[in-house]
Design a protein around this motif. Structure first.
Motif, PDB file in Angstrom:
ATOM      1  N   ARG A   1      50.745  52.378  55.539  1.00 45.59           N
ATOM      2  CA  ARG A   1      50.246  51.878  56.838  1.00 45.59           C
ATOM      3  C   ARG A   1      50.753  50.471  57.111  1.00 45.59           C
ATOM      4  O   ARG A   1      51.238  50.169  58.192  1.00 45.59           O
ATOM      5  CB  ARG A   1      48.720  51.828  56.791  1.00 45.59           C
ATOM      6  N   LEU A   2      50.631  49.679  56.015  1.00 47.83           N
ATOM      7  CA  LEU A   2      51.019  48.275  56.144  1.00 47.83           C
ATOM      8  C   LEU A   2      52.482  48.169  56.563  1.00 47.83           C
ATOM      9  O   LEU A   2      52.840  47.454  57.496  1.00 47.83           O
ATOM     10  CB  LEU A   2      50.792  47.567  54.802  1.00 47.83           C
ATOM     11  N   VAL A   3      53.320  48.970  55.894  1.00 43.06           N
ATOM     12  CA  VAL A   3      54.753  48.953  56.196  1.00 43.06           C
ATOM     13  C   VAL A   3      54.989  49.405  57.638  1.00 43.06           C
ATOM     14  O   VAL A   3      55.741  48.779  58.385  1.00 43.06           O
ATOM     15  CB  VAL A   3      55.532  49.845  55.203  1.00 43.06           C
ATOM     16  N   LEU A   4      54.291  50.493  58.036  1.00 42.82           N
ATOM     17  CA  LEU A   4      54.480  51.046  59.379  1.00 42.82           C
ATOM     18  C   LEU A   4      54.109  50.007  60.452  1.00 42.82           C
ATOM     19  O   LEU A   4      54.712  49.942  61.513  1.00 42.82           O
ATOM     20  CB  LEU A   4      53.654  52.308  59.556  1.00 42.82           C
ATOM     21  N   LYS A   5      53.046  49.248  60.139  1.00 43.14           N
ATOM     22  CA  LYS A   5      52.593  48.247  61.130  1.00 43.14           C
ATOM     23  C   LYS A   5      53.513  47.032  61.166  1.00 43.14           C
ATOM     24  O   LYS A   5      53.814  46.466  62.210  1.00 43.14           O
ATOM     25  CB  LYS A   5      51.185  47.774  60.765  1.00 43.14           C
ATOM     26  N   THR A   6      53.940  46.611  59.989  1.00 40.72           N
ATOM     27  CA  THR A   6      54.619  45.332  59.861  1.00 40.72           C
ATOM     28  C   THR A   6      56.072  45.384  60.326  1.00 40.72           C
ATOM     29  O   THR A   6      56.539  44.495  61.026  1.00 40.72           O
ATOM     30  CB  THR A   6      54.575  44.838  58.405  1.00 40.72           C
ATOM     31  N   VAL A   7      56.767  46.428  59.916  1.00 43.25           N
ATOM     32  CA  VAL A   7      58.214  46.457  60.171  1.00 43.25           C
ATOM     33  C   VAL A   7      58.538  46.607  61.665  1.00 43.25           C
ATOM     34  O   VAL A   7      57.920  47.412  62.322  1.00 43.25           O
ATOM     35  CB  VAL A   7      58.875  47.600  59.368  1.00 43.25           C
TER      36      VAL A   7
ATOM     37  N   MET B   1      48.230  53.869  48.116  1.00 40.68           N
ATOM     38  CA  MET B   1      49.528  54.282  48.635  1.00 40.68           C
ATOM     39  C   MET B   1      49.485  54.396  50.160  1.00 40.68           C
ATOM     40  O   MET B   1      50.380  53.910  50.863  1.00 40.68           O
ATOM     41  CB  MET B   1      49.946  55.621  48.024  1.00 40.68           C
ATOM     42  N   VAL B   2      48.429  55.030  50.676  1.00 39.63           N
ATOM     43  CA  VAL B   2      48.307  55.194  52.125  1.00 39.63           C
ATOM     44  C   VAL B   2      48.226  53.819  52.804  1.00 39.63           C
ATOM     45  O   VAL B   2      48.880  53.574  53.819  1.00 39.63           O
ATOM     46  CB  VAL B   2      47.072  56.048  52.475  1.00 39.63           C
ATOM     47  N   ALA B   3      47.430  52.943  52.181  1.00 44.65           N
ATOM     48  CA  ALA B   3      47.294  51.596  52.740  1.00 44.65           C
ATOM     49  C   ALA B   3      48.643  50.892  52.776  1.00 44.65           C
ATOM     50  O   ALA B   3      48.994  50.228  53.766  1.00 44.65           O
ATOM     51  CB  ALA B   3      46.302  50.789  51.905  1.00 44.65           C
ATOM     52  N   THR B   4      49.404  51.075  51.705  1.00 42.93           N
ATOM     53  CA  THR B   4      50.721  50.438  51.642  1.00 42.93           C
ATOM     54  C   THR B   4      51.631  50.986  52.732  1.00 42.93           C
ATOM     55  O   THR B   4      52.314  50.227  53.432  1.00 42.93           O
ATOM     56  CB  THR B   4      51.359  50.690  50.259  1.00 42.93           C
TER      57      THR B   4
END
Lengths: 109, 385
Positions: free
Chosen positions: A103-109, A98-101
């Motif tokens: 993070r991924l969203v925070l970085k990507t968007v 969940m945390v990885a997901t």
């Protein structure tokens, strides 16, 4: 006075399971360990701690036993069961994912 | 059922849960207090601070119980479902079990309510402990009969130990009122009947002195409370109205207090003066015939008079009552109104009830044993299947 930090919903059980994986402990000890480990950031109120412990018992993830504490007074010690250990592994994996997901969203968007 | 489920069943009762939690919280409070004391607070301040930090204990209990509540409920639901399924799968067994238990429990329930009403529940009359049932015995004529009306009147006039004494007999009534007519149970009673029991009336009064007139008794009728409610619609102005009883016009003079039926085991619809017995049945000559049988009699004892001494006095008085054809005098025995609790009373009734109770309990036991046996058979069958 430690700064009160809100715990991410649903993670209190995970934290308690983790604390208990180091060995049997009573309620007060669990709260203390969480406080120390979080550098005084996580003050778990008794109002959430004891109901959470009851949840662990209900689900069969922990068992409780009355025993003598360091102060000589009777205390209720909680201990992980085999099901509890399995649950801990699963919750840790889920949490990492969940945390990885996030993070991924925070970085990507 | 799987093993996980079985393990789940080992759970605390709500009471146990609360007790454990309370001790746990007390321990927590103690530790907190030590913590604050180490920080330099006084004992009192440390305790107060610990209390504050622990917050609302009731809420903690509530939330902890909530964790279990769902499992308690779902377990019960599961048990119910399992039970229903098992019974539905074997309707024959279910029917037999339900029947056996119903009969067993039903018989016991009925017997106990009868015993309770007759022997255990206090009688709702004035000072029931000073009332006594009069039982008469004479020669080989049979035991514990009543006495004739003339003998009753003679003893009543002469007894020193009784402050009052009333007699009654049962009579069949046919009541006509307005459009309807029905058969009813009546009690023909001496005019002091209601005064002696002292239960009062919801309306009107008891019998007048004219009720004692042997030749022309007053046509007075007193209604039982339930009958007044059901047959007369609880008419608040029933007193003074005329009712046809066995072809004679009677005036309603009172409605007895709620719950009063007089001495068991008669449950009358109405009471009327005793001399009407002879007017309804001219051939029997009850009221003025010393050979007639049998009025039931009760006495109210004077303060200080025991049932034993009063019985002796009644026996002595009876020996002086000797009309020509009277025969042997009566021997008397006084018992409590509910004779079942009286050890010196007719023992046959008491032991009769004991036997009935024993039999009923045996039936219940048999019912349980049958169900248990059937359960075992069902269980073995399904285990082997």
């Amino acid at each position: 006075m430690p700064a009160q930090t809100d715990i991410l919903p649903g993670t209190l059980d995970l934290l308690i399971l983790k604390v208990l994986s180091r060995g049997a402990l009573h309620g007060y000890g669990i709260a203390q360990r969480l406080l120390e480990a979080s550098d005084n950031a996580l003050a778990v109120g008794e109002g959430s701690l004891y109901p959470a412990l009851q949840r662990l018992l209900v689900n069969g993830w922990a068992k409780a036993q009355w025993a003598q504490s360091d102060t000589g007074r009777r205390a209720r010690f909680y201990e992980l069961t085999a099901a509890g250990k399995k649950r801990l592994e699963q919750e840790e994996r889920d949490f990492d994912r969940m945390v990885a997901t996030i993070r991924l969203v925070l970085k990507t968007v | 059922m799987n093993w996980r489920n079985l393990v789940h069943r080992v759970k605390p009762s709500p009471k146990r849960l609360d007790a454990d939690l309370e001790e746990e919280l007390a321990f927590h409070l103690d530790m907190k207090q030590r913590e604050y004391e180490r920080d330099g607070l006084t004992r009192e301040d440390a305790l107060a601070a610990a209390r504050r930090s622990l917050g609302n204990r009731t809420l903690v209990h509530e939330d902890a119980r909530d964790a279990w509540r769902f499992t308690w409920l779902s377990d019960m639901a599961q048990d119910l479902r399992y039970g229903t399924r098992t019974l539905a799968a074997q309707p024959g067994f279910a029917l037999a079990a339900i029947l056996a238990l119903t009969v067993g429990i039903g018989i016991n329930g009925i017997l106990f309510s009868v015993y309770n009403a007759l022997a255990l529940a206090p009688w709702a009359v004035r000072e029931p402990s000073t009332l006594a049932q009069v039982c008469a015995e004479r020669g080989r004529e049979g035991r514990w009969m009543g006495i004739s009306w003339p003998e009753f009147r003679y003893i009543r006039e002469n007894s020193q130990s009784a402050s009052d004494m009333a007699a009654w007999d049962v009579v069949r009534l046919r009541i006509t009122y307005g459009e309807s007519a029905w058969k009813a149970n009546g009690v023909a009673a001496s005019e002091n009947f209601f005064d002696m029991f002292g239960t009062g009336f919801v309306q009107g009064r008891g019998f007048s002195a004219g009720a004692a007139d042997i030749v022309h008794p007053a046509p007075e009728l007193i209604l039982q409370h339930d009958v007044w409610r059901s047959r007369f619609g609880g008419d608040p102005a029933i007193v003074g109205k005329s009712i046809n009883v066995n072809g004679h016009l009677f005036e309603v003079v009172g409605v007895a207090a709620a719950g009063f039926s007089g001495p068991a085991p008669i449950f009358p619809d109405a009471w009327l003066p005793a001399p009407w017995l002879d007017i309804f049945n001219p051939d029997l000559h009850m009221v003025d015939n010393a050979n007639s049988c049998c009025a039931q009699v009760m006495v109210r004892l004077k303060p200080g008079a025991s049932r034993e001494s009063a019985a002796a006095e009644l026996t002595a008085i009876s020996s002086h009552f000797e009309p020509a054809s009277h025969g042997e005098p009566h021997r008397f025995l006084l018992t409590r109104p509910s004779f079942l609790v009286e050890s010196s009373g007719p023992k046959a009734m008491k032991s009769g009830f004991a036997i009935l109770f024993g039999a009923a309990l045996l039936i219940l036991l048999l019912a349980c044993a049958n169900v248990a046996k059937a359960l075992k058979t069902v269980f073995i069958n399904s285990a082997c299947a």
